[in-house]
Scaffold this motif. Structure first.
Motif, PDB file in Angstrom:
ATOM      1  N   HIS A 109      90.231  -3.141  73.345  1.00 25.20           N
ATOM      2  CA  HIS A 109      89.931  -3.139  72.279  1.00 25.20           C
ATOM      3  C   HIS A 109      91.119  -4.019  71.754  1.00 25.20           C
ATOM      4  CE1 HIS A 109      87.401   0.777  72.113  1.00 25.20           C
ATOM      5  NE2 HIS A 109      86.866  -0.550  72.232  1.00 25.20           N
ATOM      6  N   SER A 110      92.279  -3.591  72.199  1.00 27.94           N
ATOM      7  CA  SER A 110      93.718  -4.782  71.944  1.00 27.94           C
ATOM      8  C   SER A 110      94.009  -5.492  72.500  1.00 27.94           C
ATOM      9  CB  SER A 110      95.074  -3.566  72.845  1.00 27.94           C
ATOM     10  OG  SER A 110      95.667  -2.463  72.559  1.00 27.94           O
ATOM     11  N   ALA A 111      92.850  -5.562  73.534  1.00 26.19           N
ATOM     12  CA  ALA A 111      92.747  -7.330  73.994  1.00 26.19           C
ATOM     13  C   ALA A 111      92.232  -8.291  72.451  1.00 26.19           C
ATOM     14  CB  ALA A 111      92.356  -7.267  76.079  1.00 26.19           C
ATOM     15  N   ILE A 112      91.591  -7.485  72.209  1.00 24.72           N
ATOM     16  CA  ILE A 112      90.360  -8.185  71.376  1.00 24.72           C
ATOM     17  C   ILE A 112      91.054  -8.374  70.130  1.00 24.72           C
ATOM     18  CG2 ILE A 112      88.227  -7.799  70.236  1.00 24.72           C
ATOM     19  CD1 ILE A 112      86.813  -6.516  72.440  1.00 24.72           C
ATOM     20  N   PHE A 113      91.728  -7.145  69.381  1.00 24.76           N
ATOM     21  CA  PHE A 113      92.693  -7.256  68.807  1.00 24.76           C
ATOM     22  C   PHE A 113      93.515  -8.587  68.865  1.00 24.76           C
ATOM     23  CE2 PHE A 113      91.567  -2.543  67.109  1.00 24.76           C
ATOM     24  CZ  PHE A 113      90.338  -2.923  66.625  1.00 24.76           C
ATOM     25  N   ASN A 114      94.396  -8.848  69.587  1.00 26.66           N
ATOM     26  CA  ASN A 114      95.285  -9.774  69.930  1.00 26.66           C
ATOM     27  C   ASN A 114      95.035 -10.990  70.109  1.00 26.66           C
ATOM     28  OD1 ASN A 114      98.663  -8.569  70.874  1.00 26.66           O
ATOM     29  ND2 ASN A 114      97.080  -7.277  71.527  1.00 26.66           N
ATOM     30  N   PHE A 115      93.664 -11.276  70.570  1.00 27.64           N
ATOM     31  CA  PHE A 115      92.733 -12.546  70.778  1.00 27.64           C
ATOM     32  C   PHE A 115      92.425 -13.002  69.403  1.00 27.64           C
ATOM     33  CE2 PHE A 115      89.257 -15.001  70.972  1.00 27.64           C
ATOM     34  CZ  PHE A 115      89.145 -16.057  71.449  1.00 27.64           C
ATOM     35  N   LEU A 116      92.663 -11.746  68.420  1.00 23.36           N
ATOM     36  CA  LEU A 116      91.934 -12.790  66.660  1.00 23.36           C
ATOM     37  C   LEU A 116      93.746 -12.951  66.543  1.00 23.36           C
ATOM     38  CD1 LEU A 116      89.305  -9.671  65.881  1.00 23.36           C
ATOM     39  CD2 LEU A 116      89.145 -12.215  66.158  1.00 23.36           C
ATOM     40  N   ASP A 117      94.476 -12.219  66.540  1.00 26.15           N
ATOM     41  CA  ASP A 117      95.829 -12.425  66.030  1.00 26.15           C
ATOM     42  C   ASP A 117      96.033 -13.836  66.664  1.00 26.15           C
ATOM     43  OD1 ASP A 117      95.399  -9.814  64.637  1.00 26.15           O
ATOM     44  OD2 ASP A 117      97.176  -8.811  65.955  1.00 26.15           O
ATOM     45  N   LEU A 118      95.736 -14.526  67.844  1.00 29.20           N
ATOM     46  CA  LEU A 118      96.436 -15.652  68.424  1.00 29.20           C
ATOM     47  C   LEU A 118      95.479 -16.704  67.624  1.00 29.20           C
ATOM     48  CD1 LEU A 118      97.574 -16.885  70.016  1.00 29.20           C
ATOM     49  CD2 LEU A 118      95.188 -17.041  72.301  1.00 29.20           C
ATOM     50  N   VAL A 119      93.997 -16.029  67.124  1.00 34.10           N
ATOM     51  CA  VAL A 119      93.163 -17.586  66.196  1.00 34.10           C
ATOM     52  C   VAL A 119      93.750 -17.226  65.231  1.00 34.10           C
ATOM     53  CG1 VAL A 119      90.948 -17.820  65.514  1.00 34.10           C
ATOM     54  CG2 VAL A 119      90.549 -16.505  67.814  1.00 34.10           C
ATOM     55  N   HIS A 120      94.378 -16.436  63.840  1.00 36.83           N
ATOM     56  CA  HIS A 120      94.964 -16.787  63.234  1.00 36.83           C
ATOM     57  C   HIS A 120      96.036 -17.374  63.540  1.00 36.83           C
ATOM     58  CE1 HIS A 120      95.871 -15.521  59.440  1.00 36.83           C
ATOM     59  NE2 HIS A 120      96.992 -14.962  59.532  1.00 36.83           N
ATOM     60  N   VAL A 121      96.721 -16.705  64.524  1.00 41.97           N
ATOM     61  CA  VAL A 121      97.962 -17.306  64.816  1.00 41.97           C
ATOM     62  C   VAL A 121      98.155 -18.981  64.888  1.00 41.97           C
ATOM     63  CG1 VAL A 121     100.349 -17.677  66.156  1.00 41.97           C
ATOM     64  CG2 VAL A 121      99.178 -15.360  65.448  1.00 41.97           C
TER      65      VAL A 121
END
Length: 264
Positions: A109-121
């Motif tokens: 779950h943390s990897a998915i959330f961090n990937f979404l944050d990466l897309v936003h960044v």
């Protein structure tokens, strides 16, 4: 100047070490002579001609601790899983006994959330992507480390399945061999009974086609013994030497029976 050994260690397919050329047949023979009689003065000249000590051809003792190099990477001699702290990686799950399934789901779950944050960044401030990429890298390393802790269990289970498969295959082959031996015994028993019931007809006697009674009247002499034997063999009646043939058949059957006993 760069060390050639360092280049070899970093190569995917390194060449043999330089000292493999020392292992010639004359040098190996000289080594055996030196080991058998080290005080022999006749070996001095041959040993002095070498550019290396002859005992250097002896294999080194096994490495029991430390590291060894394989495919350009150092590996511990005692094959143990290094901790994340030893690798300089931050551990994102609690130390000690943990529920690995639960921790893997949490890290996923943390990897998915961090990937979404990466897309936003990447869409807002692309220059800050390196931090998020490093976070995702650490998460995946933690997941990989938890999975690696299952490797000993996986190896044991794989070995157990392989041994069970070999055992089942051997049981099937043994059952097939025993079935074949049982069928062979039945056939041999039938042949043995047939051989015992065979009638030995005296020479010159004929059998009537109607009542199968034996006519003991003297028969016309056969032209030759060979022809009589051949005729008797074609008609299926045992004459002249039937006892020896029966004994040979019985011996052959007994040998086949013993072979079946040996197989079982």
């Amino acid at each position: 100047m760069e060390d050639p050994n360092a280049q070899q260690q970093g190569a995917a397919f390194p060449a043999p070490p330089y000292y493999f050329q020392r292992y010639t047949q004359p040098n190996l023979a000289l080594l055996e002579k030196t080991k058998s009689d080290p005080t022999n003065p006749d070996l001095t000249t041959a040993l002095d001609a070498l550019t290396f000590p002859i005992l250097a051809l002896e294999p080194p003792p096994p490495i029991k601790r430390g590291i060894c190099w394989m495919f350009g990477r150092p590996w511990p001699v005692q094959d143990t899983l290094a901790t994340l702290a030893e690798q300089g990686i931050e551990q994102l799950y609690p130390k000690g006994e943990i529920d690995r399934v639960k921790e893997l789901k949490r890290l996923n779950h943390s990897a998915i959330f961090n990937f979404l944050d990466l897309v936003h960044v990447l869409s807002t401030s692309p220059g800050e992507f390196a931090t998020k990429v490093d976070h995702i890298r650490v998460i995946f390393i933690n997941m990989h480390h938890i999975l690696n802790e299952y490797r000993p269990h996986q190896a044991r289970e794989t070995l157990r399945l392989m041994m069970n498969d070999q055992l089942n295959r051997k049981r099937q082959e043994t059952a097939a061999l025993r079935k074949t031996c049982a069928d062979l015994r039945k056939q041999l028993a039938g042949l043995k009974a047939l051989d015992q019931d065979r009638l030995v007809v005296p020479a010159g006697a004929t059998a009537s086609d109607n009542n199968q009674d034996v006519d003991m009247a003297p028969a016309t002499p056969a032209p030759s013994t060979t022809g009589a034997t051949k005729e008797a063999g074609e008609s299926g009646v045992a004459v002249g030497g039937s006892t020896s043939v029966t004994n040979k058949n019985a011996e052959a059957m007994n040998r086949m029976m013993q072979l079946c006993d040996t197989i079982e």
